[in-house]
Design an enzyme around this catalytic site. Structure first.
Site, PDB file in Angstrom:
ATOM      1  N   ASP A   1      -3.064 -18.709  -0.158  1.00  0.00           N
ATOM      2  CA  ASP A   1      -4.084 -19.342  -0.917  1.00  0.00           C
ATOM      3  C   ASP A   1      -4.690 -20.400  -0.120  1.00  0.00           C
ATOM      4  O   ASP A   1      -5.949 -20.372  -0.225  1.00  0.00           O
ATOM      5  CB  ASP A   1      -3.443 -19.668  -2.284  1.00  0.00           C
ATOM      6  CG  ASP A   1      -2.191 -20.481  -2.026  1.00  0.00           C
ATOM      7  OD1 ASP A   1      -1.789 -20.442  -0.951  1.00  0.00           O
ATOM      8  OD2 ASP A   1      -1.527 -21.227  -3.037  1.00  0.00           O
TER       9      ASP A   1
ATOM     10  N   ASP B   1     -12.394  -9.259   4.384  1.00  0.00           N
ATOM     11  CA  ASP B   1     -13.476  -9.051   3.746  1.00  0.00           C
ATOM     12  C   ASP B   1     -14.237 -10.638   3.906  1.00  0.00           C
ATOM     13  O   ASP B   1     -15.218 -10.848   3.720  1.00  0.00           O
ATOM     14  CB  ASP B   1     -13.678  -8.675   2.478  1.00  0.00           C
ATOM     15  CG  ASP B   1     -13.824  -7.154   2.526  1.00  0.00           C
ATOM     16  OD1 ASP B   1     -13.492  -6.308   3.162  1.00  0.00           O
ATOM     17  OD2 ASP B   1     -14.274  -6.675   1.073  1.00  0.00           O
TER      18      ASP B   1
ATOM     19  N   TYR C   1       0.954  -1.236  -0.084  1.00  0.00           N
ATOM     20  CA  TYR C   1       0.007   0.008   0.017  1.00  0.00           C
ATOM     21  C   TYR C   1       0.814   1.326  -0.029  1.00  0.00           C
ATOM     22  O   TYR C   1       0.633   2.343  -0.515  1.00  0.00           O
ATOM     23  CB  TYR C   1      -0.744  -0.072   1.305  1.00  0.00           C
ATOM     24  CG  TYR C   1      -2.094  -0.913   1.096  1.00  0.00           C
ATOM     25  CD1 TYR C   1      -2.169  -2.115   0.835  1.00  0.00           C
ATOM     26  CD2 TYR C   1      -3.303  -0.072   1.441  1.00  0.00           C
ATOM     27  CE1 TYR C   1      -3.539  -2.735   0.625  1.00  0.00           C
ATOM     28  CE2 TYR C   1      -4.722  -0.434   1.164  1.00  0.00           C
ATOM     29  CZ  TYR C   1      -4.760  -2.113   0.740  1.00  0.00           C
ATOM     30  OH  TYR C   1      -5.842  -2.757   0.738  1.00  0.00           O
TER      31      TYR C   1
ATOM     32  N   LYS D   1       3.082 -15.623   2.136  1.00  0.00           N
ATOM     33  CA  LYS D   1       3.338 -16.277   0.562  1.00  0.00           C
ATOM     34  C   LYS D   1       4.823 -16.775   0.706  1.00  0.00           C
ATOM     35  O   LYS D   1       5.523 -16.128  -0.310  1.00  0.00           O
ATOM     36  CB  LYS D   1       2.764 -15.581  -0.552  1.00  0.00           C
ATOM     37  CG  LYS D   1       2.678 -16.209  -1.647  1.00  0.00           C
ATOM     38  CD  LYS D   1       1.748 -17.455  -1.842  1.00  0.00           C
ATOM     39  CE  LYS D   1       1.988 -18.119  -3.347  1.00  0.00           C
ATOM     40  NZ  LYS D   1       0.834 -18.984  -3.375  1.00  0.00           N
TER      41      LYS D   1
ATOM     42  N   ASP E   1      -6.364  -7.141   4.015  1.00  0.00           N
ATOM     43  CA  ASP E   1      -7.447  -6.473   3.254  1.00  0.00           C
ATOM     44  C   ASP E   1      -8.319  -7.708   2.682  1.00  0.00           C
ATOM     45  O   ASP E   1      -9.729  -7.597   3.028  1.00  0.00           O
ATOM     46  CB  ASP E   1      -7.021  -5.489   2.136  1.00  0.00           C
ATOM     47  CG  ASP E   1      -8.075  -4.743   1.465  1.00  0.00           C
ATOM     48  OD1 ASP E   1      -9.005  -4.106   2.393  1.00  0.00           O
ATOM     49  OD2 ASP E   1      -8.109  -4.880   0.317  1.00  0.00           O
TER      50      ASP E   1
HETATM   51  C1  IPM Z   1     -10.405  -1.405   4.058  1.00  0.00           C
HETATM   52  C2  IPM Z   1     -10.531  -1.023   2.697  1.00  0.00           C
HETATM   53  C3  IPM Z   1      -9.375   0.225   2.091  1.00  0.00           C
HETATM   54  C4  IPM Z   1      -8.123  -0.822   2.532  1.00  0.00           C
HETATM   55  C5  IPM Z   1      -9.586   1.024   1.163  1.00  0.00           C
HETATM   56  C6  IPM Z   1     -10.859   1.669   1.120  1.00  0.00           C
HETATM   57  C7  IPM Z   1      -8.323   1.794   0.879  1.00  0.00           C
HETATM   58  O1  IPM Z   1     -10.975  -1.842   1.666  1.00  0.00           O
HETATM   59  O2  IPM Z   1     -10.152  -0.683   5.156  1.00  0.00           O
HETATM   60  O3  IPM Z   1     -10.242  -2.729   3.987  1.00  0.00           O
HETATM   61  O4  IPM Z   1      -7.953  -1.357   1.274  1.00  0.00           O
HETATM   62  O5  IPM Z   1      -7.582  -0.978   3.350  1.00  0.00           O
HETATM   63 MG    MG Z   2     -11.120  -3.969   2.455  1.00  0.00          MG
END
Ligand code: IPM
Ligand code: MG
Length: 365
Positions: A225, A253, A144, A193, A249
Site C-alpha cells: 500500500d 500498470d 494466479y 505485505k 500486475d
Molecule cells: C498483464 C495482464 C495479465 C496479468 C492478464 C491479461 C492475465 O494484466 O500481463 O499484466 O494479469 O498478468
Molecule cells: Mg496487468
C-alpha cells in the site's frame, strides 16, 4: 551469421497492426547487425479460437517450442463481448498457459520518463523527471496459479484463491532482481505485505538472505500500500522493484502511466535464457483497431528487449531504443501521445511511426 527463429503471435485487434511495425524494425536491425531472423507466424487467441475452438492449440505450443524467442501482441476482446467464450477464457486459455509452459517466471517491466514526454505525465514534471525503474514481477506462481475453490456453503456462494510460494521460487527471482540492479543503480526494493500475509513474510526472509549475499546492492522493503503511494509521490526513489505476481500486475500498470502512456512500454518474460517472450504491456484496444491509430512503440521496444535478452545483443537493443527516442524527441506523436499542449506537433499513424523509427535506425551510425 547467427540465425534466430522468432515465433510471432500477432494477437487480437490492434495486435497485428503494431506487430507488423515491430517486424519491420526487426528486419532492419537484423540486417544492420548481420544476423538472420526466420519468422514463424503462430495461431493463438481469437484467431485460433475461431478456427479450432481453443486459444492455444497444441500445434502452436509445439512450434513455439522450436523458436528462440516469441514476439506477442495483446490478446483479448472488446469489453461488451467479455462474456463470449471467445474472449472469456483468453487469460486462462492462452496467456497463463504460455507463461507456465515455458516457465517464464521473471517478468521485467521498465518505466522510463523520456525528457521529451515529461509533460504527458498525469503527475507533475518535477516529480517524474528522470524516472527509470524496473519492476521484476514473479510470473508463474502465487495467487494466479494457487489452488482455487468455489462452493455453496450455508446457502451462499463462496470462492477462494490461494497465494502459495515456495522458497526456491522466491530465491530464483530475487537473484535476478539483484543481478539486474547491478547493471543499473544498485538498489532493490522488495514490495510485499508482511504485516498481514504469511507468504509475504517468507518473501521478506528469503530476499533478506539474498540481500546479505549482495552487500554492494542497497536493499529496502515497502508494504504494497505504501509502495503504491510512493510510486506517485516520489517515483525516482525506485531502481528495481521486486514483487510477487499479483502486486506486480497492479504496480506495473500504475508505474507505466507515470510516463504518460501505457502505449510505450514493452515487457520481457524470461525463464531459462535465452528463450523469452516479448510483448507490449497494454491490451488489444478494439475501439481503435484497423484505423492506423495505435501506437506501435511498445511492440517495437519489445523487439529491443528480445535482442538484449534472447539474442545477447545489447547494441542492437540500444540502437532500437535510441531510434525510438530520436523520433519522439523530434516531436512525432501517435494519438495516445498527442496530449494537451501538443496541438502543433505532428500526429502520425501506426505505419508512419513505424517508418519513422525504421528511418531513424538506418540513419544511426
Ligand atoms: C498483464 C495482464 C495479465 C496479468 C492478464 C491479461 C492475465 O494484466 O500481463 O499484466 O494479469 O498478468
Ligand atoms: Mg496487468
Amino acid at each position: 551469421m547467427r540465425t534466430h527463429r522468432i515465433g510471432i503471435l500477432s494477437g487480437d485487434y490492434i495486435g497485428p497492426e503494431i506487430i507488423a511495425e515491430a517486424v519491420k524494425v526487426n528486419e532492419v536491425v537484423a540486417e544492420k547487425f548481420g544476423h538472420r531472423c526466420d519468422l514463424e507466424y503462430l495461431e493463438a487467441s481469437g484467431q485460433a479460437y475461431d478456427k479450432y475452438g481453443e486459444h492455444l492449440p497444441k500445434h502452436t505450443l509445439d512450434r513455439a517450442s522450436q523458436c528462440d524467442a516469441l514476439l506477442k501482441g495483446p490478446f483479448g476482446g472488446p469489453p461488451e463481448e467479455l462474456n463470449h467464450p471467445k474472449w472469456a477464457n483468453v487469460e486462462k486459455g492462452a496467456i497463463l498457459p504460455l507463461r507456465k509452459h515455458f516457465n517464464l517466471y521473471t517478468n521485467l517491466r521498465e518505466t522510463r520518463v523520456l525528457p521529451a514526454l515529461e509533460d504527458l505525465s498525469p503527475i507533475k514534471a518535477d516529480i517524474v523527471r528522470g524516472v527509470n525503474l524496473l519492476i521484476v514481477r514473479e510470473l508463474t506462481s502465487g495467487i494466479y496459479f494457487g489452488p482455487k475453490t468455489s462452493r455453496v456453503i450455508n446457502g451462499e456462494r463462496e470462492s477462494s484463491d490461494l497465494e502459495v510460494y515456495r522458497e526456491s521460487e522466491i530465491r530464483r527471482i530475487a537473484l535476478k532482481a539483484f543481478a539486474y540492479a547491478k547493471t543499473r543503480r544498485n538498489k532493490v526494493t522488495l514490495v510485499a505485505k508482511s504485516n498481514v500475509l504469511t507468504s509475504s513474510v517468507l518473501w521478506r526472509e528469503v530476499t533478506l538472505e539474498v540481500a546479505a549475499e549482495h552487500p554492494e546492492v542497497e536493499f529496502d522493503y515497502l508494504h504494497v500500500d505504501n509502495a503504491a503511494m510512493q510510486l506517485v509521490l516520489n517515483p525516482r526513489q525506485f531502481d528495481v522493484i521486486l514483487t510477487n505476481n499479483m502486486f506486480g500486475d497492479i504496480l506495473s500498470d500504475e508505474a507505466s502511466v507515470l510516463s504518460g502512456s501505457i502505449g510505450l512500454f514493452p515487457s520481457a518474460s524470461l525463464g531459462d535464457l535465452p528463450f523469452g517472450l516479448y510483448e507490449p504491456i497494454h491490451g488489444s484496444a478494439p475501439s481503435i483497431a484497423g484505423k492506423n491509430l495505435a501506437n506501435p512503440i511498445s511492440a517495437i521496444l519489445s523487439v529491443a528487449l528480445m535482442w538484449r535478452y534472447s539474442f545477447d545483443s545489447d547494441e542492437a537493443a540500444r540502437a532500437i531504443e535510441e531510434a525510438v527516442s530520436a523520433v519522439l524527441t523530434k516531436g512525432y506523436r501517435t494519438l495516445d501521445l498527442a496530449g494537451a499542449g501538443d496541438q502543433d506537433r505532428p500526429t502520425v499513424g501506426t505505419k508512419e511511426m513505424g517508418d519513422l523509427i525504421v528511418n531513424a535506425l538506418r540513419e544511426e551510425k
